[in-house]
Structure formats: C-alpha cells, structure tokens
Design a protein around this motif. Sequence first.
Motif, mmCIF file in Angstrom:
data_model
loop_
_atom_site.group_PDB
_atom_site.id
_atom_site.type_symbol
_atom_site.label_atom_id
_atom_site.label_comp_id
_atom_site.label_asym_id
_atom_site.label_seq_id
_atom_site.Cartn_x
_atom_site.Cartn_y
_atom_site.Cartn_z
ATOM 1 N N ASP A 3 0.490 -0.936 -0.120
ATOM 2 C CA ASP A 3 0.199 -0.473 0.292
ATOM 3 C C ASP A 3 0.541 1.577 -0.442
ATOM 4 O O ASP A 3 0.404 2.160 -0.673
ATOM 5 C CB ASP A 3 -0.856 -0.512 1.524
ATOM 6 N N ASP A 4 2.006 1.438 0.571
ATOM 7 C CA ASP A 4 2.331 2.444 0.854
ATOM 8 C C ASP A 4 3.420 2.445 -1.021
ATOM 9 O O ASP A 4 3.605 3.973 -0.960
ATOM 10 C CB ASP A 4 4.511 2.036 1.903
ATOM 11 N N GLU A 5 3.575 1.472 -1.501
ATOM 12 C CA GLU A 5 4.583 2.072 -2.418
ATOM 13 C C GLU A 5 3.632 2.210 -3.450
ATOM 14 O O GLU A 5 3.552 3.680 -4.140
ATOM 15 C CB GLU A 5 5.027 0.808 -3.159
ATOM 16 N N LEU A 6 2.250 1.798 -3.284
ATOM 17 C CA LEU A 6 1.212 2.896 -4.324
ATOM 18 C C LEU A 6 0.174 3.922 -3.913
ATOM 19 O O LEU A 6 0.343 4.469 -4.650
ATOM 20 C CB LEU A 6 -0.067 1.865 -4.482
ATOM 21 N N ASN A 7 0.886 4.076 -2.840
ATOM 22 C CA ASN A 7 0.186 5.875 -2.093
ATOM 23 C C ASN A 7 1.220 6.605 -2.763
ATOM 24 O O ASN A 7 0.983 7.385 -2.947
ATOM 25 C CB ASN A 7 -0.224 5.702 -0.708
ATOM 26 N N GLU A 8 2.481 5.699 -2.798
ATOM 27 C CA GLU A 8 3.566 6.927 -3.153
ATOM 28 C C GLU A 8 3.295 7.043 -4.656
ATOM 29 O O GLU A 8 3.418 8.678 -5.160
ATOM 30 C CB GLU A 8 4.929 6.594 -3.239
ATOM 31 N N ALA A 9 2.439 6.184 -5.812
ATOM 32 C CA ALA A 9 2.328 6.730 -7.086
ATOM 33 C C ALA A 9 1.704 7.625 -7.426
ATOM 34 O O ALA A 9 0.024 7.818 -8.064
ATOM 35 C CB ALA A 9 2.756 5.343 -7.744
ATOM 36 N N TYR A 10 0.295 7.942 -5.990
ATOM 37 C CA TYR A 10 -0.831 8.559 -6.136
ATOM 38 C C TYR A 10 -1.698 9.542 -7.332
ATOM 39 O O TYR A 10 -0.229 10.216 -7.075
ATOM 40 C CB TYR A 10 -1.815 8.325 -4.767
ATOM 41 N N GLY A 11 -1.977 9.191 -7.863
ATOM 42 C CA GLY A 11 -2.188 10.083 -9.169
ATOM 43 C C GLY A 11 -1.028 10.535 -10.409
ATOM 44 O O GLY A 11 -1.587 11.430 -11.119
ATOM 45 N N ASP A 12 -0.217 9.787 -10.389
ATOM 46 C CA ASP A 12 1.046 10.285 -11.479
ATOM 47 C C ASP A 12 1.620 8.616 -11.724
ATOM 48 O O ASP A 12 1.307 7.409 -11.973
ATOM 49 C CB ASP A 12 2.703 10.026 -10.423
ATOM 50 N N ALA A 13 1.058 8.753 -13.390
ATOM 51 C CA ALA A 13 0.923 7.696 -13.160
ATOM 52 C C ALA A 13 2.034 7.368 -13.968
ATOM 53 O O ALA A 13 2.827 5.998 -13.965
ATOM 54 C CB ALA A 13 -0.543 7.231 -15.409
ATOM 55 N N GLU A 14 2.967 8.794 -14.491
ATOM 56 C CA GLU A 14 4.752 7.804 -14.657
ATOM 57 C C GLU A 14 5.550 7.061 -13.479
ATOM 58 O O GLU A 14 5.376 5.605 -13.695
ATOM 59 C CB GLU A 14 4.911 9.059 -14.961
ATOM 60 N N GLN A 15 5.016 7.372 -12.365
ATOM 61 C CA GLN A 15 5.502 6.836 -10.922
ATOM 62 C C GLN A 15 4.741 5.936 -10.813
ATOM 63 O O GLN A 15 5.630 4.645 -10.959
ATOM 64 C CB GLN A 15 5.187 8.071 -9.811
ATOM 65 N N LEU A 16 3.740 5.046 -11.366
ATOM 66 C CA LEU A 16 3.057 3.560 -10.762
ATOM 67 C C LEU A 16 3.095 2.994 -11.707
ATOM 68 O O LEU A 16 3.755 1.854 -11.001
ATOM 69 C CB LEU A 16 1.850 4.125 -11.300
ATOM 70 N N VAL A 17 3.878 3.299 -12.739
ATOM 71 C CA VAL A 17 4.026 2.220 -13.797
ATOM 72 C C VAL A 17 5.324 2.021 -13.744
ATOM 73 O O VAL A 17 6.088 0.952 -13.522
ATOM 74 C CB VAL A 17 4.050 2.957 -15.745
ATOM 75 N N GLY A 18 6.596 2.731 -13.128
ATOM 76 C CA GLY A 18 7.820 2.423 -12.673
ATOM 77 C C GLY A 18 8.237 1.867 -11.555
ATOM 78 O O GLY A 18 8.773 0.695 -11.065
ATOM 79 N N VAL A 19 6.952 2.111 -10.605
ATOM 80 C CA VAL A 19 6.862 1.209 -8.786
ATOM 81 C C VAL A 19 6.637 0.394 -9.037
ATOM 82 O O VAL A 19 7.353 -1.063 -9.190
ATOM 83 C CB VAL A 19 6.391 1.762 -7.994
ATOM 84 N N ILE A 20 5.365 -0.425 -10.180
ATOM 85 C CA ILE A 20 5.308 -1.462 -10.440
ATOM 86 C C ILE A 20 6.676 -2.669 -11.861
ATOM 87 O O ILE A 20 6.117 -3.678 -11.307
ATOM 88 C CB ILE A 20 3.705 -1.598 -11.216
ATOM 89 N N GLN A 21 7.134 -1.798 -12.435
ATOM 90 C CA GLN A 21 8.312 -2.295 -13.684
ATOM 91 C C GLN A 21 9.612 -3.253 -12.705
ATOM 92 O O GLN A 21 9.703 -3.838 -12.443
ATOM 93 C CB GLN A 21 8.549 -1.574 -14.601
ATOM 94 N N GLN A 22 9.589 -1.965 -11.568
ATOM 95 C CA GLN A 22 11.295 -2.330 -10.788
ATOM 96 C C GLN A 22 10.434 -3.199 -9.367
ATOM 97 O O GLN A 22 11.363 -4.384 -9.838
ATOM 98 C CB GLN A 22 11.264 -1.343 -9.103
ATOM 99 N N LYS A 23 9.294 -3.562 -9.043
ATOM 100 C CA LYS A 23 8.795 -4.643 -8.018
ATOM 101 C C LYS A 23 8.211 -6.033 -8.770
ATOM 102 O O LYS A 23 8.984 -6.970 -8.143
ATOM 103 C CB LYS A 23 7.610 -4.000 -7.712
ATOM 104 N N THR A 24 7.845 -5.595 -10.269
ATOM 105 C CA THR A 24 7.532 -6.587 -11.185
ATOM 106 C C THR A 24 8.442 -7.459 -12.500
ATOM 107 O O THR A 24 8.310 -8.169 -12.594
ATOM 108 C CB THR A 24 5.874 -6.435 -11.353
#
Length: 151
Positions: free
Chosen positions: A27-48
């Motif tokens: 949840d912390d990782e997802l909340n960091e990327a809240y509203g920012d699609a680029e950051q969200l995609v980056g977090v998911i890419q790094q993690k998965t």
Amino acid sequence: MMTRQELEGHWNEIRGRLRERWGQLTDDELNEAYGDAEQLVGVIQQKTGQSRSEIENFIEESVAESSSQYEQTKQKASKLAGQVQDRAREYANQASENFNQQYEQASHAMQDGYHQVEETVRQRPFESVLTTFGVGLVAGVIVGLTCGRRS
C-alpha cells in the motif's frame, strides 16, 4: 496513457486490481504513486519486472472497467430514482383521491343534516324557535359569566 484525473477518480478500484494482479505491491508503494501514472508504472516495473506497455494496458483496462461499472451503477440509480418518483406520485394521487372521497362524504352528511333540521323546523316551528331561544340564552349566560370573571 490516462490523465491524472482519471487515475485519481478510479484510484480505489485500480489499486485493488493492481494488488490482485501483483500481490507483492505494498500500500505504501501504491500510495507514493497516487495520481502519477508515470511513477505508478515505474514502481510496478521495478517491483515486478513487467514491461511498461503491459502495465499501461492493464491500468487502462482497469480504468475502462471502473468507468463502465460507474456508468452501470449510475444508470441503475437513475432507474431506481425514477421508480421512487413514480411510486411517490402514485401515493400522492391515492391520498388526493381519499381526501376527495372523505370531503364528499362529509359534505353529503352536512347537507343531510341541514335538510333534517329544515324539515323539523317546518313540522314544528314553535318548538324549534323555543329550542333555538333556549340554546341562545344558555350560550349568552355562559359568555356573560366567563367575561364577568375576567374583569
């Protein structure tokens, strides 16, 4: 890619779907990327380790599904509101009809009573005048006594 408004508007649904698809996201990782699609995609890419296009497609599909569900819910709510409105109108019409029936009954009862009194006065005029005089006298005494006590 979707806009910030779309992402924020459907955030709860998207976050849930992301957690279902990639359970290792916190949840912390997802909340960091809240509203920012680029950051969200980056977090998911790094993690998965998933490709950017696969992640973007999944997010866009999730937004589309969420929008579709929202529209369906909105249509159901609108239909339900229409049904409630129809039912309220029905009850108002029934209440109006009941009131009119009661009014008619009361009006007929008053007319019948008036006609009975009129007939009694025709048949017994002397007794009617004496009765009316007596009722007026009693009413006058009561009013006089009541006004006399207030003074």
